[in-house]
Design an enzyme around this catalytic site. Sequence first.
Site, PDB file in Angstrom:
ATOM      1  N   SER A 116     -24.137   9.765  17.723  1.00 12.04           N
ATOM      2  CA  SER A 116     -24.813  10.220  16.481  1.00 12.04           C
ATOM      3  C   SER A 116     -24.394   9.748  15.434  1.00 12.04           C
ATOM      4  CB  SER A 116     -24.125  12.477  16.700  1.00 12.04           C
ATOM      5  OG  SER A 116     -25.217  12.553  15.686  1.00 12.04           O
ATOM      6  N   ASP A 150     -31.404  13.501  15.438  1.00 11.93           N
ATOM      7  CA  ASP A 150     -31.756  14.434  15.299  1.00 11.93           C
ATOM      8  C   ASP A 150     -31.831  15.315  13.550  1.00 11.93           C
ATOM      9  OD1 ASP A 150     -29.123  14.295  15.066  1.00 11.93           O
ATOM     10  OD2 ASP A 150     -28.595  14.722  17.641  1.00 11.93           O
TER      11      ASP A 150
HETATM   12 MG    MG Z   1     -27.137  12.914  15.719  1.00  9.79          MG
END
Ligand code: MG
Length: 471
Positions: A106, A252
């Site tokens: 991430s 995201d």
């Molecule tokens: Mg992420």
Amino acid sequence: MAEQLIISISGMRGIVGENLTASVAAEYGCAFGTFLKETSAGENEKLSVCLGRDSRPSGEMLKSAVTEGLCKVGVGVIDLGLVTTPGAGIMVRELGCSGGVVVTASHNPAQYNGIKLLLGNGIAPPGDATEQIKQYFFGKRFTLADSANCGQVTSNNQTDATHIAKVLAIVDKEAISARKFTVVLDSVNGAGGRVTKKLLAKLGCVVSAVNDEPTGLFAHAPEPTAENLTGLCEVVKNKGAEIGFGQDPDADRLAIVDEAGTYIGEEYTLALAAKYIFSKWHGHLGRVFTGWKPVPQAATNLSTSRMLDDIAEKAGGQVVRTAVGEANVAAAMLEHNCIIGGEGSGGVIDLRVSPIRDSLVGIALVLQLMAETGKTISRLVSEIGGYYMSKDKFAAEQAEAQRILKSAKKRFADAKLDTTDGCRFDFDDGWLHLRVSNTEPVMRIIVEAKDRGTAQKYIDAVLNIRKEIPG
Ligand code: MG
């Protein structure tokens, strides 16, 4: 000393070549596969898992290792290649897989990589499932398959197309295209560049993309915070663009820069998306979601801004608060049939696309809001208003953290208290959330108030409690 390998509700995270190696990844694959087999309905069912990776250079190596682990225990792998986390989540559901795996760390710095797990519903495993998988991993309790039953590997290159189609279905493509928005996109050379550029092209945007090559060689620190997106702000300003979008490496999270080149803060991403969704509640969305007329609900974690409550309240709606963690928010959204949700760190979830935070969803909803209202992004932000928010942390071992929470409960006895995740105290003029981190020996302190002075009053009170407590 090498850092500890972290296994939490968000999956596994470590430093490549130190504690996160191919053999560790393969064993984690075995553990996840074993878990899926033991929890699946049919004993002889052939299970399969979607597997993707972000753009980090170690991604292919770790993806191969996880594939080996899953196949060893008899779980088939559908290789999605280089994809975003929301894209992988969509494919898990689309292909009817038993689970999903994304090789990504991430927003963590380049030396890290990680392995995110998803269940068949597209959501990360809850706490008890995470614990079970951890036990299989550390105990090396793997049920290896014999030759005839080893998992097979196939590939699928439809993630981007499927993702884009799902996002386009929740907005008015023609209305957005007619505005020919000038947009700057910074994908930090992560997984988001390719698919997001395609989405923006379909929405008729004139796009200047920076750091859009999926090399995994991050052009700046990858967390989409103000200090890391100064370059994006400059480009927006210099190009005279109407909006700038910054993604994290697995796409995201989404941060927004206004037309003046000002970073507006990740808390506004969810607020803006919610502003659009709630404005539509009494129109077609009400019918799309339920067909009858309950109170429209949103869900978010306890550390997210009150702006969402203000927006929901204006539309006669409510906000469900959960413990921090995407899986907790997503589960609440499914349970309450929420029309929007996510986290203050730039994560927007729209269940019509998937129960995963998705920067493409955030982008589409914000452009839709701009197209419908004809307003600039800075104007929309000022309409939402805002608060002063401070997020900080200090070192605290478990025992000390618990003592601080106990004292804080006494000190703020008059506040409305929520103990779902640490302690959240709600006051008339703000709120304070004290929580113990899942991944490091620290206490997080998040405060939001009408102004800086009020926020500081609560921060100082907590720091005093800490001083009074023997460490
Ligand atoms: Mg992420």
